[in-house]
Design a protein around this motif. Structure first.
Motif, PDB file in Angstrom:
ATOM      1  N   ASP A 221      -7.700   9.952 -31.492  1.00  0.00           N
ATOM      2  CA  ASP A 221      -6.688   8.870 -31.693  1.00  0.00           C
ATOM      3  C   ASP A 221      -5.100   8.953 -31.188  1.00  0.00           C
ATOM      4  O   ASP A 221      -4.340   8.065 -31.110  1.00  0.00           O
ATOM      5  N   ALA A 222      -4.867  10.136 -30.584  1.00  0.00           N
ATOM      6  CA  ALA A 222      -3.574  10.671 -30.307  1.00  0.00           C
ATOM      7  C   ALA A 222      -3.216   9.503 -29.320  1.00  0.00           C
ATOM      8  O   ALA A 222      -3.949   9.570 -28.167  1.00  0.00           O
ATOM      9  N   GLU A 223      -1.919   9.083 -29.232  1.00  0.00           N
ATOM     10  CA  GLU A 223      -1.401   8.427 -28.011  1.00  0.00           C
ATOM     11  C   GLU A 223      -0.862   9.620 -26.861  1.00  0.00           C
ATOM     12  O   GLU A 223      -0.411  10.509 -27.297  1.00  0.00           O
ATOM     13  N   VAL A 224      -1.203   9.576 -25.733  1.00  0.00           N
ATOM     14  CA  VAL A 224      -0.828  10.510 -24.855  1.00  0.00           C
ATOM     15  C   VAL A 224      -0.200   9.769 -23.416  1.00  0.00           C
ATOM     16  O   VAL A 224       0.045   9.003 -22.990  1.00  0.00           O
ATOM     17  N   GLY A 225       0.569  11.114 -22.641  1.00  0.00           N
ATOM     18  CA  GLY A 225       1.210  10.584 -21.562  1.00  0.00           C
ATOM     19  C   GLY A 225       1.254  11.968 -20.746  1.00  0.00           C
ATOM     20  O   GLY A 225       0.221  12.768 -21.059  1.00  0.00           O
ATOM     21  N   ASP A 226       1.983  11.984 -19.601  1.00  0.00           N
ATOM     22  CA  ASP A 226       1.838  13.308 -18.912  1.00  0.00           C
ATOM     23  C   ASP A 226       3.187  14.022 -19.305  1.00  0.00           C
ATOM     24  O   ASP A 226       4.396  13.485 -18.729  1.00  0.00           O
TER      25      ASP A 226
ATOM     26  N   ASP B 275       6.694  12.891 -17.480  1.00  0.00           N
ATOM     27  CA  ASP B 275       7.877  11.895 -17.943  1.00  0.00           C
ATOM     28  C   ASP B 275       7.675  12.016 -19.368  1.00  0.00           C
ATOM     29  O   ASP B 275       8.276  11.169 -20.203  1.00  0.00           O
ATOM     30  N   GLY B 276       6.831  13.008 -19.744  1.00  0.00           N
ATOM     31  CA  GLY B 276       6.510  12.925 -21.468  1.00  0.00           C
ATOM     32  C   GLY B 276       5.139  12.531 -22.006  1.00  0.00           C
ATOM     33  O   GLY B 276       4.722  11.648 -21.485  1.00  0.00           O
ATOM     34  N   ASP B 277       5.019  13.246 -23.085  1.00  0.00           N
ATOM     35  CA  ASP B 277       3.758  12.692 -23.825  1.00  0.00           C
ATOM     36  C   ASP B 277       4.502  12.400 -25.003  1.00  0.00           C
ATOM     37  O   ASP B 277       5.049  13.046 -25.880  1.00  0.00           O
ATOM     38  N   PRO B 278       4.104  11.113 -25.785  1.00  0.00           N
ATOM     39  CA  PRO B 278       4.823  10.622 -27.022  1.00  0.00           C
ATOM     40  C   PRO B 278       4.272  11.477 -28.114  1.00  0.00           C
ATOM     41  O   PRO B 278       5.160  11.798 -29.007  1.00  0.00           O
ATOM     42  N   THR B 279       3.147  12.071 -28.205  1.00  0.00           N
ATOM     43  CA  THR B 279       2.671  12.885 -29.647  1.00  0.00           C
ATOM     44  C   THR B 279       3.320  14.201 -29.252  1.00  0.00           C
ATOM     45  O   THR B 279       3.718  14.945 -30.566  1.00  0.00           O
ATOM     46  N   VAL B 280       3.347  14.959 -28.136  1.00  0.00           N
ATOM     47  CA  VAL B 280       3.902  16.156 -27.997  1.00  0.00           C
ATOM     48  C   VAL B 280       5.400  15.842 -28.204  1.00  0.00           C
ATOM     49  O   VAL B 280       6.085  16.675 -29.118  1.00  0.00           O
ATOM     50  N   ARG B 281       6.127  14.736 -27.882  1.00  0.00           N
ATOM     51  CA  ARG B 281       7.499  14.747 -28.319  1.00  0.00           C
ATOM     52  C   ARG B 281       7.783  14.626 -29.898  1.00  0.00           C
ATOM     53  O   ARG B 281       8.405  15.135 -30.341  1.00  0.00           O
ATOM     54  N   ALA B 282       6.636  13.947 -30.448  1.00  0.00           N
ATOM     55  CA  ALA B 282       6.822  13.787 -31.918  1.00  0.00           C
ATOM     56  C   ALA B 282       6.784  15.174 -32.571  1.00  0.00           C
ATOM     57  O   ALA B 282       7.424  15.399 -33.655  1.00  0.00           O
TER      58      ALA B 282
ATOM     59  N   GLN C 282      11.566  25.260 -17.932  1.00  0.00           N
ATOM     60  CA  GLN C 282      11.159  25.722 -16.659  1.00  0.00           C
ATOM     61  C   GLN C 282      10.415  27.120 -16.640  1.00  0.00           C
ATOM     62  O   GLN C 282       9.555  27.334 -15.916  1.00  0.00           O
ATOM     63  N   THR C 283      10.757  27.996 -17.485  1.00  0.00           N
ATOM     64  CA  THR C 283       9.922  29.342 -17.627  1.00  0.00           C
ATOM     65  C   THR C 283       8.733  28.902 -18.018  1.00  0.00           C
ATOM     66  O   THR C 283       7.752  29.443 -17.746  1.00  0.00           O
ATOM     67  N   ARG C 284       8.288  28.044 -18.944  1.00  0.00           N
ATOM     68  CA  ARG C 284       7.060  27.664 -19.581  1.00  0.00           C
ATOM     69  C   ARG C 284       6.331  27.232 -18.347  1.00  0.00           C
ATOM     70  O   ARG C 284       4.998  27.746 -18.154  1.00  0.00           O
ATOM     71  N   LYS C 285       6.919  26.223 -17.571  1.00  0.00           N
ATOM     72  CA  LYS C 285       6.201  25.929 -16.516  1.00  0.00           C
ATOM     73  C   LYS C 285       5.923  27.000 -15.459  1.00  0.00           C
ATOM     74  O   LYS C 285       4.765  26.941 -14.830  1.00  0.00           O
ATOM     75  N   ARG C 286       6.839  27.934 -15.106  1.00  0.00           N
ATOM     76  CA  ARG C 286       6.545  28.876 -14.163  1.00  0.00           C
ATOM     77  C   ARG C 286       5.581  29.953 -14.806  1.00  0.00           C
ATOM     78  O   ARG C 286       4.795  30.510 -13.984  1.00  0.00           O
ATOM     79  N   PHE C 287       5.265  30.295 -16.206  1.00  0.00           N
ATOM     80  CA  PHE C 287       4.410  30.889 -16.699  1.00  0.00           C
ATOM     81  C   PHE C 287       3.012  30.309 -16.599  1.00  0.00           C
ATOM     82  O   PHE C 287       1.976  30.810 -17.220  1.00  0.00           O
ATOM     83  N   GLY C 288       2.929  29.152 -16.113  1.00  0.00           N
ATOM     84  CA  GLY C 288       1.603  28.235 -16.130  1.00  0.00           C
ATOM     85  C   GLY C 288       1.357  27.548 -17.465  1.00  0.00           C
ATOM     86  O   GLY C 288       0.072  27.196 -17.572  1.00  0.00           O
ATOM     87  N   GLY C 289       2.449  27.054 -18.123  1.00  0.00           N
ATOM     88  CA  GLY C 289       2.188  26.370 -19.618  1.00  0.00           C
ATOM     89  C   GLY C 289       2.460  25.042 -19.576  1.00  0.00           C
ATOM     90  O   GLY C 289       2.707  24.439 -20.582  1.00  0.00           O
ATOM     91  N   GLY C 290       2.686  24.259 -18.318  1.00  0.00           N
ATOM     92  CA  GLY C 290       3.076  23.124 -18.219  1.00  0.00           C
ATOM     93  C   GLY C 290       1.529  22.129 -18.511  1.00  0.00           C
ATOM     94  O   GLY C 290       0.823  22.545 -17.872  1.00  0.00           O
ATOM     95  N   MET C 291       1.770  21.378 -19.672  1.00  0.00           N
ATOM     96  CA  MET C 291       0.462  20.867 -19.839  1.00  0.00           C
ATOM     97  C   MET C 291       0.637  19.352 -19.724  1.00  0.00           C
ATOM     98  O   MET C 291       1.642  18.702 -19.956  1.00  0.00           O
ATOM     99  N   ARG C 292      -0.407  18.601 -19.524  1.00  0.00           N
ATOM    100  CA  ARG C 292      -0.481  17.159 -18.975  1.00  0.00           C
ATOM    101  C   ARG C 292      -0.468  16.221 -20.236  1.00  0.00           C
ATOM    102  O   ARG C 292       0.326  15.939 -21.146  1.00  0.00           O
TER     103      ARG C 292
END
Ligand code: PLP
Length: 348
Positions: A26-31, A35-42, A225-235
């Motif tokens: 049921d989670a609300e999601v984004g990218d 520009d951000g995912d609302p549930t990750v932000r929460a 940025q480090t997370r992204k460089r390490f391959g940890g950017g998630m959509r």
């Protein structure tokens, strides 16, 4: 009908409950990279607020969050002082060297986990020929020591020594939730003793994936940025963050049960066949075997009887309690372990 297997190899073996899976579905999601995912932000806001830090970032694993913390806080070509039995030393595939370019300087204290005195004794006098230190890492609870808690007073003393030498502190708090439950100290109070704090959602909280790194706004800008460089950017990672939020809300409040189960298990096996148990502070039970009994033999015999534990090293086995084992399971595990230990001692 054979009884189901009781898996005490780790608190990572839990499977998401149907309620957790519903929260994920049921989670609300984004990218979250765009520009951000609302549930990750929460989740990030909740964790930052719990830890009393400016900001937290959601990570796919505790290892990546730990490595990012060290990457940010240390300098290439320097030393990181940390407990000789730290997860960062033994279980992160030499990431300190391979990724961060730092040398671990393992600190061994008089007790099970290093303290301020041991840290002080390991700080080198400055010399043009000796490595400089750039960071101190602490682990709370301490996995390899048997889920041991370093108290707030102990951490503050470590923090003081670090500060006196101009060293920041990174906290591997994969099981900081457990430390808080065991002591009544808030995770925020523990977190005041470190610049960056890693916490895990996939241990005692029972989420399938994830960890967070928390710290100052400036540090977390770099961490993104480090997370992204390490391959940890998630959509659309909100489906994972929803599980973590569910774990915080529903599984953290019951965590004391895991600690009670661990004490019951320890009592059932301590002394049996010459084995000696590290008294558990939290949910990890370390069982030291007498000479002549190998940990892989004990683990294999237990597995044959339907109880999975892990060989920690040649003479030590580890059993971890978690939300997928109840009191009856742990009682049966204790009986199986005790019988295996007794038989092993007789046939030695
Ligand atoms: C599990 C653990 C980690 C790493 O977390 P992963 O999500 O498995 O990468 C780091 N530190 C400690 C103390 C742990 O127990």
């Amino acid at each position: 009908m054979p009884s189901p297997v009781i898996d005490l190899r780790s608190d990572t073996v839990t499977r998401p409950s149907s309620a957790m899976r519903r929260a994920m579905a049921d989670a609300e999601v984004g990218d979250d990279v765009l520009d951000g995912d609302p549930t990750v932000r929460a989740l990030e806001e909740r964790v930052a607020s719990l830890l009393g830090k400016d900001r937290a970032l959601f990570f796919p694993s505790g290892t990546m969050a730990n490595q990012t913390g060290v990457w940010l806080m240390s300098r290439r070509g320097t030393e990181v002082l940390l407990d000789a039995e730290a997860h960062l030393v033994h279980w992160e595939i030499a990431g300190l060297a391979a990724l961060c370019g730092v040398q671990p300087w393992p600190v061994r204290g008089a007790g099970l986990v290093f303290d301020a005195d041991a840290l002080r004794a390991h700080i080198r006098p400055s010399s043009p020929n000796a490595p400089a230190a750039s960071l101190v890492c602490v682990e709370n609870t301490h996995n390899g020591a048997g889920g041991k808690v370093t108290t707030l007073a102990g951490l503050r003393a470590i923090r003081e020594v670090a500060t006196a030498h101009g060293l920041p502190v990174h906290m591997d708090g994969a099981r900081l939730w457990n430390a808080s439950v065991a002591t009544g100290t808030s995770v925020a109070d523990f977190a005041t003793c470190a610049e960056t704090v890693m916490v895990s959602f996939s241990k005692g909280l029972g989420a399938p994936v994830g960890a967070a790194l928390a710290g100052s706004a400036a540090a977390m800008r770099d961490a993104w940025q480090t997370r992204k460089r390490f391959g940890g950017g998630m959509r659309q990672s909100g489906i994972l963050a929803a599980a973590a939020l569910h774990g915080l809300e529903h599984n953290w409040p019951r965590m004391h049960e895991d600690h009670e189960r661990a004490r019951e298990l320890a009592a059932a096996v301590d002394g049996v066949g010459g084995a000696s148990v590290v008294p558990p502070d939290t949910n990890i039970v370390m069982i030291d075997l007498p000479a002549g009994i190998a940990s892989d033999t004990v683990a294999a015999r237990c597995a044959e009887a339907g109880v999975k534990i892990s060989g920690w090293n040649a003479s030590r086995v580890r059993a971890v309690t978690h939300l997928d084992v109840n009191r009856d399971d742990v009682r049966r595990a204790g009986e199986v372990l005790a019988s295996v230990l007794e038989k092993a001692a007789k046939s030695r």
